[in-house]
Write a protein that holds these residues in place. Structure first.
Motif, PDB file in Angstrom:
ATOM      1  N   MET A 261       0.768  -1.188  -0.189  1.00 21.10           N
ATOM      2  CA  MET A 261       0.101   0.033   0.140  1.00 21.10           C
ATOM      3  C   MET A 261       1.004   1.354   0.148  1.00 21.10           C
ATOM      4  SD  MET A 261      -3.007   1.061   2.722  1.00 21.10           S
ATOM      5  CE  MET A 261      -4.624   1.248   1.875  1.00 21.10           C
ATOM      6  N   MET A 262       0.454   2.092  -0.638  1.00 22.25           N
ATOM      7  CA  MET A 262       1.135   3.452  -0.482  1.00 22.25           C
ATOM      8  C   MET A 262       0.285   4.804  -0.107  1.00 22.25           C
ATOM      9  SD  MET A 262       3.035   3.600  -4.445  1.00 22.25           S
ATOM     10  CE  MET A 262       1.851   3.244  -5.424  1.00 22.25           C
ATOM     11  N   ILE A 263       0.846   5.538   0.752  1.00 21.39           N
ATOM     12  CA  ILE A 263       0.029   6.522   1.521  1.00 21.39           C
ATOM     13  C   ILE A 263       0.850   7.676   1.477  1.00 21.39           C
ATOM     14  CG2 ILE A 263      -1.221   7.240   3.720  1.00 21.39           C
ATOM     15  CD1 ILE A 263      -0.997   4.189   4.507  1.00 21.39           C
ATOM     16  N   LEU A 264       0.033   8.939   1.351  1.00 24.15           N
ATOM     17  CA  LEU A 264       0.582  10.084   1.313  1.00 24.15           C
ATOM     18  C   LEU A 264      -0.116  10.873   2.210  1.00 24.15           C
ATOM     19  CD1 LEU A 264       2.608  12.379   0.268  1.00 24.15           C
ATOM     20  CD2 LEU A 264       1.032  12.906  -1.549  1.00 24.15           C
ATOM     21  N   ILE A 265       0.490  11.357   3.343  1.00 26.93           N
ATOM     22  CA  ILE A 265       0.267  12.403   4.195  1.00 26.93           C
ATOM     23  C   ILE A 265       0.443  13.664   4.116  1.00 26.93           C
ATOM     24  CG2 ILE A 265      -0.318  12.650   6.885  1.00 26.93           C
ATOM     25  CD1 ILE A 265       0.631   9.782   7.167  1.00 26.93           C
ATOM     26  N   LYS A 266      -0.453  14.506   4.071  1.00 32.15           N
ATOM     27  CA  LYS A 266      -0.159  15.932   3.393  1.00 32.15           C
ATOM     28  C   LYS A 266      -0.486  16.928   4.467  1.00 32.15           C
ATOM     29  CE  LYS A 266      -0.498  17.201  -0.859  1.00 32.15           C
ATOM     30  NZ  LYS A 266       1.026  17.224  -1.129  1.00 32.15           N
ATOM     31  N   ASN A 267       0.405  17.977   4.701  1.00 29.06           N
ATOM     32  CA  ASN A 267      -0.027  19.172   5.347  1.00 29.06           C
ATOM     33  C   ASN A 267       0.081  18.901   6.781  1.00 29.06           C
ATOM     34  OD1 ASN A 267      -0.511  20.385   2.794  1.00 29.06           O
ATOM     35  ND2 ASN A 267      -2.534  19.321   2.808  1.00 29.06           N
ATOM     36  N   GLY A 268       0.288  17.979   7.393  1.00 30.17           N
ATOM     37  CA  GLY A 268       0.439  17.845   8.887  1.00 30.17           C
ATOM     38  C   GLY A 268       1.626  18.364   9.334  1.00 30.17           C
ATOM     39  N   GLU A 269       1.321  18.608  11.011  1.00 31.14           N
ATOM     40  CA  GLU A 269       2.434  19.251  11.661  1.00 31.14           C
ATOM     41  C   GLU A 269       3.107  18.073  12.248  1.00 31.14           C
ATOM     42  OE1 GLU A 269       2.488  22.745  14.427  1.00 31.14           O
ATOM     43  OE2 GLU A 269       0.438  23.245  13.202  1.00 31.14           O
ATOM     44  N   VAL A 270       4.428  17.780  11.950  1.00 36.46           N
ATOM     45  CA  VAL A 270       5.093  16.507  12.139  1.00 36.46           C
ATOM     46  C   VAL A 270       6.050  16.794  13.402  1.00 36.46           C
ATOM     47  CG1 VAL A 270       6.605  14.786  11.311  1.00 36.46           C
ATOM     48  CG2 VAL A 270       4.694  15.832  10.036  1.00 36.46           C
ATOM     49  N   TYR A 271       5.719  15.825  14.380  1.00 34.50           N
ATOM     50  CA  TYR A 271       6.603  15.581  15.338  1.00 34.50           C
ATOM     51  C   TYR A 271       7.194  14.308  15.345  1.00 34.50           C
ATOM     52  CZ  TYR A 271       4.471  19.653  17.822  1.00 34.50           C
ATOM     53  OH  TYR A 271       4.024  20.832  18.275  1.00 34.50           O
ATOM     54  N   SER A 272       8.552  14.100  15.358  1.00 38.79           N
ATOM     55  CA  SER A 272       9.380  13.025  15.107  1.00 38.79           C
ATOM     56  C   SER A 272       9.809  12.066  16.095  1.00 38.79           C
ATOM     57  CB  SER A 272      10.745  13.493  14.430  1.00 38.79           C
ATOM     58  OG  SER A 272      11.474  12.365  13.863  1.00 38.79           O
TER      59      SER A 272
ATOM     60  N   GLU B 258       5.482  21.611   9.227  1.00 37.31           N
ATOM     61  CA  GLU B 258       4.610  21.156   8.356  1.00 37.31           C
ATOM     62  C   GLU B 258       5.195  20.317   7.305  1.00 37.31           C
ATOM     63  OE1 GLU B 258       1.673  22.882   5.092  1.00 37.31           O
ATOM     64  OE2 GLU B 258       1.220  23.382   7.115  1.00 37.31           O
ATOM     65  N   LYS B 259       4.899  18.950   7.021  1.00 38.75           N
ATOM     66  CA  LYS B 259       5.617  18.103   6.168  1.00 38.75           C
ATOM     67  C   LYS B 259       4.637  17.236   5.678  1.00 38.75           C
ATOM     68  CE  LYS B 259      10.017  19.579   6.899  1.00 38.75           C
ATOM     69  NZ  LYS B 259      10.824  20.031   5.816  1.00 38.75           N
ATOM     70  N   ASP B 260       5.096  16.655   4.552  1.00 38.40           N
ATOM     71  CA  ASP B 260       4.197  15.601   3.892  1.00 38.40           C
ATOM     72  C   ASP B 260       5.192  14.158   3.886  1.00 38.40           C
ATOM     73  OD1 ASP B 260       2.679  17.318   2.856  1.00 38.40           O
ATOM     74  OD2 ASP B 260       2.980  17.170   0.609  1.00 38.40           O
TER      75      ASP B 260
END
Length: 377
Positions: free
Chosen positions: A1-12, A18-20
């Motif tokens: 499966m391929m998933i693209l998560i867009k426009n979220g504020e990312v905590y690593s 804001e990253k995709d």
């Protein structure tokens, strides 16, 4: 499966802005700004605008088979379900046995871990139960850790508790050396997950083992450290000296009234006491029994641990105790991943496992969960 998560504020868990995120198979393949992909590719797109994106949560102490029995067979607690786990944002669990190592055994624990993995989450287990010497799946705990991929350590071993086996310190030292040797040889954590009760011994066996032998303090992860005020204070000093401590999020009103330290408040106190955040983790003790005893040690009632308590306490730490997000979420992401040597877990980085939790920015309510690159919620 391929998933693209867009426009979220990312905590690593560290804040990335804001990253995709592009997930392919079961891995995070790419992190970037405004990723553009070919439209004809079969990609699931998740718009995370006005949402936060965290690593999948790790619960390092779960009675996946159920537990209990301290009030007789009718008080045995039920197995945990896949739905309960993922609804709580948990994508990795470490299963363990507890008081009952007879009717709940290692074969059943391993089978349950494999079943949950087949359903879509990552699972590991500890060998043994409350007692020392532990009952291994194979001929010894060394063989278990070295030869069975899912077994990463020993636990939960009970100390300072009337239900434990009251082991002399020599037996604990022997067990710790076996676990450490197996961990070194197999490149696993090889840790001992230590259940701490209300007894007067507290952390004495662990401190003596470290001071009297060559076994490092990081060989142990004592849990239930927030069980009472005296134990919590001793845990502060233990963690300041380099030890790792684990706070249990499942509780009852009665326990809190009797002096148990609420995890969210405990985290704040630990940080105020200059305990390194890397030395702190939370776990839920989900499906474990929460037995209540009177002053004579007689059973008077029972509760059941809940996996939903794990993130609830982290959420309370953020919203009620004003602990910054990237610090708070480390206790259920990067910290347990590091202490347990779960190399693909705990962080949002290229090449790490595709375990992601997406939350509403204002309420911190979980809206989406991705486990091993597949949409769970």
């Amino acid at each position: 499966m391929m998933i693209l998560i867009k426009n979220g504020e990312v905590y690593s868990p560290e804040y990335l802005g804001e990253k995709d995120l592009f997930i392919c198979g079961n891995k995070i393949e790419y992190i970037g700004d405004k990723i553009q992909l070919q439209k004809e590719l079969p990609i699931k797109i998740i718009d995370a605008a006005n949402k936060l994106v965290f690593p999948g949560f790790i619960d390092s102490h779960v009675h996946i088979l159920g537990g209990g029995g301290e009030g007789g067979f009718k008080t045995r607690t039920p197995e945990i379900s896949y739905k309960e786990i993922v609804r709580s944002g948990v994508t990795t669990v470490v299963g363990c046995l507890g008081t009952d190592g007879i009717t709940r055994d290692m074969k059943g624990l391993l089978a349950k871990a494999k079943a949950l993995e087949e359903e879509g989450i990552s699972t590991y287990i500890y060998t043994g139960s409350y007692k020392i010497p532990p009952k291994a799946l194979m001929n010894s705990i060394e063989e278990d850790i070295m030869l069975i991929d899912k077994i990463i350590g020993v636990g939960e071993v009970a100390l300072s508790d009337h239900r434990g086996s009251q082991p002399p310190i020599e037996k604990l030292i022997e067990l710790a050396s076996e676990a450490r040797r197996a961990g070194v040889l197999s490149n696993k954590a090889g840790i001992i997950n230590i259940h701490l009760g209300d007894g007067k011994e507290k952390l004495d066996h662990l401190k003596r083992t470290v001071s009297e032998t060559e076994i490092p303090i990081t060989q142990f992860i004592p849990t239930h450290i927030n069980r009472n005020e005296e134990l919590f204070k001793e845990g502060i000093e233990y963690a300041r000296s380099g030890g790792r401590i684990d706070l249990t999020t499942s509780t009852t009103t009665k326990f809190l009234m009797e002096g148990e330290v609420k995890c969210s408040r405990g985290l704040k106190r630990l940080l105020q006491s200059n305990v390194p955040i890397e030395n702190i983790s939370f776990s839920s003790d989900a499906q474990g029994s929460l037995p209540m005893f009177n002053e004579l040690g007689e059973f008077i009632g029972n509760g059941v641990g809940s996996i939903s308590s794990l993130f609830k306490e982290v959420k309370d730490a953020i919203l009620e105790e004003n602990i910054d997000i990237e610090t708070a979420i480390k206790v259920i992401t990067s910290n347990p991943a590091s202490s347990l040597k779960l190399k693909g877990k705990g962080r949002i980085e290229e090449g790490k496992d595709g375990d992601i939790v997406i939350l509403d920015k204002e309420t911190l309510e979980i809206t989406n969960v991705i486990a091993m690159g597949n949409i769970a919620i």
